[in-house]
Scaffold this active site. Sequence first.
Site: not given
Length: 392
Positions: A239, A128, A161
Amino acid sequence: MSAGGPVPPGGPVPPGGMGPAAGSPGGGGRKLRTLVAVAGVAAVIGGAVGGGTVALTRGSGNTTIPASVNRTSETAQGTPTSESGTVEGAASTIRPSVVTLTISGGSADGTGSGVIVRADGYILTNNHVVSAAANSGTITATFADGRTATAKIVGTDASTDLAVVKVTGVSGLTAATFADSDKLKVGQSVVAVGSPLGLDDTVTAGIVSATHRATRGGDDNTAIFDAVQTDAPINPGNSGGPLVDLSGHVVGINAEIATASGSSGRFPGQSSTSGNIGIGFAIPSNTAAFIADQLVAKGTAQHAYLGVQLSSATGSTSGAQLATVTSGGPAAKAGLKAGDVVTRVGSRLITSADDLAAATRSQQPGDQLTLTIVRGGKTSTVTVTLGTDARQ
């Protein structure tokens, strides 16, 4: 999650599943605002969630992939007095391997993090984080010593992910070492490094709050991983960055955060204030290394699959109910039938479809799982050899 906008609602949470709460701590366009969880901490493997079920149904042959990621079988669990076993020492070890990724894709841009997995320029991050750059976007990698380089996407895996990008023409890079996340202990110290809110090279520390926390995330909220939960502060921009033990070895890739997001909060007493509340989720290092090896080698990844569709059990027995069993699949070959309720995987308690999906996804094709099942009020155990999900 793609850059530039809130996460769209995902599939329904199976009855009895975990409620809403996870948001992604970084990625394009989101570095200065909280990301609100939309479909909760749930799971999907080998298919899409629909009608309150979780699919684990696709599969085809297995492929041996050469290891690209440095590994160690140990993880530092204590707090020695020497620098090598302190937060300071862990930060010193991992920081040269942490990268800030600046994404620009169309109308979306933002900042995330990554970790160098090979000295020749391969960097692991969240899907992402970089997905906004997939179509004519750009990725700029900034290294700990201030050097920058353009990165290109090598491979992505929306199911976990994870993504790998690569830079060229940059020498002297330091690859991280990945520890065995199966050896993590609740309460052991961990350190997170990344670029929260665009603040490069930020170090935070905490503990492992829980392991085997079934967690959902990614662009479309269908990624599933058996998360390491931590109270080390992580925020949007973390992230793709590493969570490490006190040796500076990677035990997880930071991916999701629980947010105090008003009416959709998962935990009692949450306020509407956004930001870190001490509940973060990392993709375990064993899963991350397994997927990274495949992405480096061939740009795609395969996963373990069971060959069933799941729904959370209702009635007096809690667990994951097999809604359907695919003919010829691993579950069918082991004698499992539709209607069976799985209550344990090995010694691990299964209370919902989410739990079984995450437990399966944390394994590798060819692994064997011992499932405790309830059928017709009687309890028994079944051993299943997992197949391979080749879904991209």
